[in-house]
Design a protein around this motif. Structure first.
Motif, PDB file in Angstrom:
ATOM      1  N   GLU A  56      65.271  11.975  20.557  1.00 53.03           N
ATOM      2  CA  GLU A  56      65.376  12.626  19.252  1.00 53.03           C
ATOM      3  C   GLU A  56      64.023  12.689  18.545  1.00 53.03           C
ATOM      4  N   ARG A  57      63.204  11.662  18.797  1.00 49.86           N
ATOM      5  CA  ARG A  57      61.908  11.616  18.112  1.00 49.86           C
ATOM      6  C   ARG A  57      60.927  10.806  18.941  1.00 49.86           C
ATOM      7  N   ALA A  58      59.717  11.334  19.096  1.00 42.10           N
ATOM      8  CA  ALA A  58      58.649  10.598  19.777  1.00 42.10           C
ATOM      9  C   ALA A  58      57.922   9.749  18.750  1.00 42.10           C
ATOM     10  N   LEU A  59      57.676   8.496  19.082  1.00 40.92           N
ATOM     11  CA  LEU A  59      56.956   7.593  18.189  1.00 40.92           C
ATOM     12  C   LEU A  59      55.500   7.432  18.630  1.00 40.92           C
ATOM     13  N   ILE A  60      55.231   7.784  19.874  1.00 41.14           N
ATOM     14  CA  ILE A  60      53.878   7.782  20.423  1.00 41.14           C
ATOM     15  C   ILE A  60      53.651   9.168  21.009  1.00 41.14           C
ATOM     16  N   GLN A  61      52.553   9.790  20.651  1.00 47.53           N
ATOM     17  CA  GLN A  61      52.266  11.118  21.179  1.00 47.53           C
ATOM     18  C   GLN A  61      51.870  11.020  22.647  1.00 47.53           C
ATOM     19  N   SER A  62      52.497  11.833  23.441  1.00 48.84           N
ATOM     20  CA  SER A  62      52.214  11.882  24.865  1.00 48.84           C
ATOM     21  C   SER A  62      51.103  12.897  25.122  1.00 48.84           C
ATOM     22  N   ALA A  63      50.322  12.627  26.140  1.00 47.10           N
ATOM     23  CA  ALA A  63      49.276  13.577  26.530  1.00 47.10           C
ATOM     24  C   ALA A  63      49.905  14.881  27.000  1.00 47.10           C
ATOM     25  N   GLU A  64      51.125  14.793  27.521  1.00 43.53           N
ATOM     26  CA  GLU A  64      51.844  15.974  28.000  1.00 43.53           C
ATOM     27  C   GLU A  64      53.167  16.063  27.244  1.00 43.53           C
ATOM     28  N   PRO A  65      53.325  17.037  26.334  1.00 46.25           N
ATOM     29  CA  PRO A  65      54.547  17.120  25.528  1.00 46.25           C
ATOM     30  C   PRO A  65      55.769  17.631  26.288  1.00 46.25           C
ATOM     31  N   ASN A  66      55.556  18.213  27.477  1.00 40.95           N
ATOM     32  CA  ASN A  66      56.666  18.720  28.283  1.00 40.95           C
ATOM     33  C   ASN A  66      56.869  17.844  29.511  1.00 40.95           C
ATOM     34  N   CYS A  67      58.047  17.925  30.085  1.00 38.07           N
ATOM     35  CA  CYS A  67      58.358  17.128  31.272  1.00 38.07           C
ATOM     36  C   CYS A  67      57.896  17.886  32.518  1.00 38.07           C
ATOM     37  N   THR A  68      56.620  17.841  32.768  1.00 39.19           N
ATOM     38  CA  THR A  68      56.055  18.534  33.930  1.00 39.19           C
ATOM     39  C   THR A  68      56.368  17.807  35.233  1.00 39.19           C
ATOM     40  N   GLY A  76      59.584  21.205  32.818  1.00 38.64           N
ATOM     41  CA  GLY A  76      58.880  22.027  31.840  1.00 38.64           C
ATOM     42  C   GLY A  76      59.459  22.000  30.441  1.00 38.64           C
ATOM     43  N   GLN A  77      60.601  21.345  30.249  1.00 38.75           N
ATOM     44  CA  GLN A  77      61.204  21.282  28.918  1.00 38.75           C
ATOM     45  C   GLN A  77      60.441  20.290  28.045  1.00 38.75           C
ATOM     46  N   PRO A  78      60.444  20.518  26.721  1.00 35.43           N
ATOM     47  CA  PRO A  78      59.803  19.550  25.815  1.00 35.43           C
ATOM     48  C   PRO A  78      60.486  18.188  25.922  1.00 35.43           C
ATOM     49  N   LYS A  79      59.684  17.131  25.857  1.00 31.69           N
ATOM     50  CA  LYS A  79      60.247  15.782  25.940  1.00 31.69           C
ATOM     51  C   LYS A  79      61.126  15.473  24.733  1.00 31.69           C
ATOM     52  N   VAL A  80      60.728  15.928  23.546  1.00 34.16           N
ATOM     53  CA  VAL A  80      61.587  15.749  22.373  1.00 34.16           C
ATOM     54  C   VAL A  80      62.749  16.726  22.529  1.00 34.16           C
ATOM     55  N   GLY A  81      63.954  16.192  22.533  1.00 31.50           N
ATOM     56  CA  GLY A  81      65.156  16.981  22.776  1.00 31.50           C
ATOM     57  C   GLY A  81      65.638  16.890  24.211  1.00 31.50           C
ATOM     58  N   LEU A  82      64.852  16.273  25.085  1.00 24.32           N
ATOM     59  CA  LEU A  82      65.183  16.178  26.498  1.00 24.32           C
ATOM     60  C   LEU A  82      66.336  15.205  26.726  1.00 24.32           C
ATOM     61  N   GLU A  83      67.290  15.620  27.530  1.00 18.92           N
ATOM     62  CA  GLU A  83      68.402  14.744  27.910  1.00 18.92           C
ATOM     63  C   GLU A  83      67.904  13.799  28.999  1.00 18.92           C
ATOM     64  N   GLU A 106      58.050  10.363  31.979  1.00 22.07           N
ATOM     65  CA  GLU A 106      56.624  10.216  32.282  1.00 22.07           C
ATOM     66  C   GLU A 106      56.332  10.457  33.765  1.00 22.07           C
ATOM     67  N   ASN A 107      57.279  10.036  34.637  1.00 23.37           N
ATOM     68  CA  ASN A 107      57.031  10.220  36.066  1.00 23.37           C
ATOM     69  C   ASN A 107      58.041  11.150  36.740  1.00 23.37           C
ATOM     70  N   GLY A 108      59.059  11.609  35.994  1.00 27.02           N
ATOM     71  CA  GLY A 108      60.051  12.535  36.530  1.00 27.02           C
ATOM     72  C   GLY A 108      61.086  11.901  37.428  1.00 27.02           C
ATOM     73  N   LYS A 109      61.059  10.572  37.572  1.00 28.55           N
ATOM     74  CA  LYS A 109      62.017   9.894  38.442  1.00 28.55           C
ATOM     75  C   LYS A 109      63.322   9.628  37.705  1.00 28.55           C
ATOM     76  N   GLU A 110      64.413   9.738  38.448  1.00 34.07           N
ATOM     77  CA  GLU A 110      65.733   9.468  37.905  1.00 34.07           C
ATOM     78  C   GLU A 110      66.268   8.207  38.573  1.00 34.07           C
ATOM     79  N   TYR A 111      66.856   7.333  37.769  1.00 34.39           N
ATOM     80  CA  TYR A 111      67.332   6.038  38.239  1.00 34.39           C
ATOM     81  C   TYR A 111      68.824   5.908  37.962  1.00 34.39           C
TER      82      TYR A 111
END
Length: 143
Positions: A56-68, A76-83, A106-111
Motif C-alpha cells: 500500500e505504501r513504500a517507506l523506503i524508496q527503491s532504486a527500481e520503482p517497478n517489479c522488473t 513491470g508493474q509498480p511495486k506500490v499497489g503490487l499484489e 526485489e528479486n522476483g522470487k515467489e515463496y
C-alpha cells in the motif's frame, strides 16, 4: 441485569480479541536483515476466503520503482499497489494461514507462505519457503 451487561461486554471483548488474531489488516514489514521498516502491506480476504496482500505504501524508496525482476503477470508493474501475497488459507487449527505464495519484489522470487499472528495479533510472523530453506520476517500491525 449486571450478568447480562457482563456477558455482553465479554462477548464484545472476545470479538475484538479474535479479530486481532487474523492476518487481515494493515502491516508494516520489517526487513529481517536490516531491521528497517520497508513498506506497508494491506492483507484482505477474497470472496473465496483466501487472503491476498498488496503493497500500500513504500517507506523506503527503491532504486527500481517497478517489479522488473518479476517473471509472471506482475512483471513491470509498480511495486506500490503490487499484489505480493496470493492464496493463503486458514489452517484447520485456526492459528496459521498457509498454502499461498509470497513474492519478494526485489528479486522476483515467489515463496510458499506461512503466516502466524503473534503477541495477541499485534505482530505477524511471515515465513517464505523454498524447499527446506526459509526466511522469516515479523511484521507489525499498523493501528
Amino acid at each position: 441485569m449486571k450478568r447480562s451487561l457482563f456477558a455482553l461486554g465479554f462477548v464484545a471483548f472476545s470479538g475484538l480479541a479474535w479479530a486481532q488474531l487474523t492476518p487481515e489488516g494493515l502491516w508494516r514489514n520489517i526487513d529481517d536483515k536490516t531491521g528497517e521498516a520497508k513498506a506497508e502491506i494491506r492483507i484482505a480476504a477474497t470472496p473465496s476466503g483466501a487472503l491476498h496482500g498488496r503493497i500500500e505504501r513504500a517507506l523506503i524508496q527503491s532504486a527500481e520503482p517497478n517489479c522488473t525482476a518479476c517473471t509472471d503477470d506482475r512483471k513491470g508493474q509498480p511495486k506500490v499497489g503490487l499484489e505480493i501475497i496470493r492464496g493463503a488459507k486458514k489452517s484447520p487449527d485456526d492459528l496459521v494461514w498457509e498454502g499461498g505464495k509470497i513474492l519478494d519484489p526485489e528479486n522476483g522470487k515467489e515463496y510458499t507462505l506461512r503466516m502466524t499472528p503473534i503477541e495477541d495479533g499485534k505482530k505477524l510472523q511471515v515465513r517464505g519457503y523454498i524447499g527446506p530453506f526459509y526466511r522469516t520476517q515479523v511484521w507489525v500491525r499498523v493501528q
